[in-house]
Write a protein that holds these residues in place. Structure first.
Motif, PDB file in Angstrom:
ATOM      1  N   UNK A   1      10.064   5.020   3.499  1.00 19.81           N
ATOM      2  CA  UNK A   1       9.662   6.362   3.928  1.00 19.81           C
ATOM      3  C   UNK A   1      10.323   7.422   3.060  1.00 19.81           C
ATOM      4  N   UNK A   2       9.505   8.295   2.518  1.00 24.79           N
ATOM      5  CA  UNK A   2      10.020   9.344   1.636  1.00 24.79           C
ATOM      6  C   UNK A   2       9.451  10.705   1.974  1.00 24.79           C
ATOM      7  N   UNK A   3      10.294  11.714   1.861  1.00 18.53           N
ATOM      8  CA  UNK A   3       9.834  13.091   2.005  1.00 18.53           C
ATOM      9  C   UNK A   3      10.372  13.901   0.824  1.00 18.53           C
ATOM     10  N   UNK A   4       9.647  13.873  -0.297  1.00 13.79           N
ATOM     11  CA  UNK A   4      10.115  14.643  -1.455  1.00 13.79           C
ATOM     12  C   UNK A   4      10.030  16.142  -1.183  1.00 13.79           C
TER      13      UNK A   4
ATOM     14  N   UNK B   1       9.768   9.375  -6.846  1.00 13.46           N
ATOM     15  CA  UNK B   1       9.723   8.509  -5.662  1.00 13.46           C
ATOM     16  C   UNK B   1       8.415   7.732  -5.595  1.00 13.46           C
ATOM     17  N   UNK B   2       7.307   8.395  -5.927  1.00 13.37           N
ATOM     18  CA  UNK B   2       6.016   7.698  -5.883  1.00 13.37           C
ATOM     19  C   UNK B   2       6.015   6.531  -6.859  1.00 13.37           C
TER      20      UNK B   2
ATOM     21  N   UNK C   1       0.871  -1.180   0.000  1.00 10.40           N
ATOM     22  CA  UNK C   1       0.000   0.000   0.000  1.00 10.40           C
ATOM     23  C   UNK C   1       0.902   1.222   0.000  1.00 10.40           C
ATOM     24  N   UNK C   2       0.527   2.224  -0.765  1.00 12.45           N
ATOM     25  CA  UNK C   2       1.280   3.476  -0.734  1.00 12.45           C
ATOM     26  C   UNK C   2       0.435   4.505   0.004  1.00 12.45           C
ATOM     27  N   UNK C   3       0.968   5.007   1.099  1.00 12.08           N
ATOM     28  CA  UNK C   3       0.255   6.013   1.882  1.00 12.08           C
ATOM     29  C   UNK C   3       0.798   7.389   1.505  1.00 12.08           C
TER      30      UNK C   3
ATOM     31  N   UNK D   1       5.748  -2.393  -4.851  1.00  8.94           N
ATOM     32  CA  UNK D   1       4.660  -3.107  -4.172  1.00  8.94           C
ATOM     33  C   UNK D   1       4.781  -3.245  -2.667  1.00  8.94           C
ATOM     34  N   UNK D   2       5.774  -2.630  -2.053  1.00 10.37           N
ATOM     35  CA  UNK D   2       5.933  -2.729  -0.600  1.00 10.37           C
ATOM     36  C   UNK D   2       5.081  -1.672   0.093  1.00 10.37           C
ATOM     37  N   UNK D   3       4.793  -1.858   1.390  1.00 10.84           N
ATOM     38  CA  UNK D   3       4.179  -0.752   2.124  1.00 10.84           C
ATOM     39  C   UNK D   3       5.116   0.453   2.093  1.00 10.84           C
ATOM     40  N   UNK D   4       4.573   1.588   1.771  1.00 14.22           N
ATOM     41  CA  UNK D   4       5.430   2.765   1.683  1.00 14.22           C
ATOM     42  C   UNK D   4       4.678   4.013   2.120  1.00 14.22           C
ATOM     43  N   UNK D   5       5.453   4.980   2.568  1.00 12.94           N
ATOM     44  CA  UNK D   5       4.884   6.216   3.088  1.00 12.94           C
ATOM     45  C   UNK D   5       5.557   7.387   2.404  1.00 12.94           C
TER      46      UNK D   5
END
Lengths: 306, 260
Positions: free
Chosen positions: A129-132, A141-142, A94-96, A149-153
């Motif tokens: 975890x990303x903060x563009x 990054x998105x 899931x991409x949050x 396909x991994x959980x990502x934030x």
């Protein structure tokens, strides 16, 4: 950056039928053209963030690629256990994507501030975890985290750093390198703009990590013979840097109190010493430079040294 | 109680005694529910990942031992394997891990999660035009969690007619926050509701077979510890307690008396 989110997602939706958007009743108007084109693939679930995350896990279990979107504190702090268990422990992709991180909603007060999200997400096994800090970085990054396909934030910011930098998932970059520099300033996200301005003319290096997890440790290693100062308006980056080990790092940023000053983002940054002048003072102080501070860095500035 | 329910309860008692783990009373309240669900849903123990299978989620995850014993009966693995329950390195944890146990769709344990994930599963299946169904067992104690009611609202709003919630109404929250009149609550939330005697496998099966144009709730009125009067009479003391050899003998004796 939110416009870029829509643009990127529209393109990906065309390529991938599995992409579905699960919204917590925000950005719905902005995504009108998405919902017109894909009426069944934008699901405005409701103001129930815990269920939003749980449902994303369930949809992932049935073959979809959910993208969850709502306001930062409500889906990270409130729904932490759902993210931890339903997504990460169960390994459902899931991409949050959140808005309103740190003090983007300055005027709304502490209920809408969120500076723990990056660290909370970083602590979860399997979470990226990303903060563009720009639209371009968001897009790159998105796409990368959606694809794997991994959980990502990933946190969307109200502003950008205003620089055009190369970007690659999992990689940091050198924004400024000064021969013989003894101090390296490290940051992530839009506040890089203030950091770059603050360090203009100073004999320091600047490293930028729009991906906080996985952290580009190899880049960090190249500068571990310098003193590091992490300048950031959220928890997460400093902890990632120190967790890498073998570094001497200080932190300039958040105070240990609620920042209920209202106003705009820049007002709060100025108040806590994260405007260019405040950052410059902190870097000068840390590097023992003799340049007289233009002003005090703010009443709540803290510097933690390992 | 028929022979099979007796056998599953015996296994629960013996494995709990052997391992020193397990929530026996809550397992006992769902024995007939689990049997009925697995006798109703499409599944294939020889191919647990069968693409056409229905999905089952044990939202009240602490009844894992009951689920393991039921899955063993249906042929997912030998019951002897479950005797490693809760031990270091065992694949049979006190809460099930979907990566370790065939037939487990979701790792649960913390209450109020499974129902939300099941709602997402049902929505996903419905959106993709599949006729697969989702079954989820929620406990009345678990229904103290607000997430349960969030998920029910969404499921009803989305008309998830491929989802059935079995509500294990064993009154486990009698001492703090009882969920009174669950039939009316489910109905008010937009579910099609059937109330059944929760230890009657046929009655549960019949209720599970009913169809509706919205999500279904089967309120299974059960007794925590059903089958052993010692457990029923002192459910809180036995909430998470394993019998010693003497107690095991007594409990097995009570089980057989009930079965007769």
């Amino acid at each position: 950056m939110r416009q870029q989110f829509k643009k990127t997602v529209l393109q990906l939706a065309e390529e991938d039928d599995r992409l579905v958007l699960l919204f917590g009743d925000i950005s719905v108007f902005l995504f009108n053209d998405f919902s017109q084109k894909y009426p069944e693939r934008l699901l405005n679930i409701g103001i129930c963030e815990n269920t939003l995350i749980s449902m994303a896990a369930g949809m992932s279990a049935t073959g979809y690629r959910p993208v969850v979107h709502t306001i930062t504190p409500f889906v990270t702090e409130r729904s932490y256990e759902q993210v931890k268990l339903d997504l990460c422990y169960n390994r459902f992709g899931c991409t949050i994507v959140t808005v309103g991180g740190s003090f983007d909603y300055a005027w709304d007060g502490a209920t809408h501030h969120c500076y723990t999200d990056l660290e909370l997400m970083r602590m979860l096994p399997g979470m990226e975890v990303m903060q563009p800090g720009s639209k371009k970085e968001f897009d790159i990054l998105f796409r990368a985290c959606y694809k794997n396909g991994s959980p990502s934030y990933i946190r969307i910011a109200a502003d950008g750093h205003g620089l055009d930098l190369p970007c690659e998932f999992g990689k940091g970059i050198i924004v400024q390198e000064t021969k013989g520099a003894e101090v390296t300033v490290i940051t992530s996200g839009p506040i890089l703009g203030n950091v770059a301005e603050a360090c203009s003319g100073l004999p320091v290096n600047i490293l930028y990590f729009p991906t906080i997890k996985p952290l580009d440790v190899s880049l960090l290693r190249k500068f571990d013979d310098t003193d590091l100062i992490v300048v950031h308006d959220a928890f997460g980056l400093f902890e990632a840097i120190t967790a890498a080990g073998g570094v001497k790092a200080a932190y300039h940023g958040l105070p240990d109190e609620f920042c209920c000053y209202y106003g705009a983002l820049d007002d709060i940054r100025r108040e806590i010493g994260l405007d260019p002048a405040g950052i410059r003072n902190a870097v000068l102080e840390y590097s023992g430079c003799s340049e007289a501070p233009a002003r005090r860095a703010g009443p709540h500035k803290i510097v933690k040294v390992n | 109680m028929d022979g099979l329910s007796l056998q599953i309860r015996e296994s629960i008692l013996k494995i709990s005694h052997h391992s020193g783990h397990g929530h026996i009373p809550t397992c006992f309240s769902v024995v007939e529910t689990l049997r009925a669900v697995y006798e109703t849903m499409r599944h294939n123990p020889a191919d647990p990942d069968w693409a056409e299978r229905d999905l089952f989620v044990l939202s009240k995850g602490h009844a894992a031992l009951g689920l393991y014993c039921t899955l063993a009966h249906f042929g997912y693995f030998p019951i002897q394997d479950v005797y490693a329950f809760g031990g270091f390195g065992s694949r049979f944890g006190c809460h099930a891990d979907r990566f370790k146990i065939p037939g487990i769709e979701l790792s649960t344990g913390s209450l109020g999660h499974g129902i939300g994930v099941a709602t997402g599963m049902a929505l996903g299946l419905k959106m993709s035009g599949s006729d697969r169904r989702v079954y989820v067992v929620v406990g009345d104690g678990e229904a103290n969690e607000g997430t349960v009611w969030e998920a029910l609202m969404v499921a009803a709003h989305r008309s998830l007619d491929n989802m059935t919630v079995v509500f294990d109404n064993n009154r486990s929250q009698a001492r703090c926050l009882p969920v009174r009149d669950p039939e009316r609550k489910f109905s008010a939330f937009g579910f099609d509701v059937t109330s059944v005697e929760g230890h009657d496998v046929s009655a549960i099966r019949e209720a599970l077979a009913l169809k509706a144009d919205r999500p279904r709730a089967v309120v299974a009125n059960t007794v925590k510890g059903a089958g052993c009067r010692t457990l029923v009479n002192d459910v809180f003391a036995w909430h998470r307690r394993s019998p010693d050899a003497h107690e095991l003998e007594i409990l097995l004796g009570e089980l057989h008396e009930t079965a007769v």
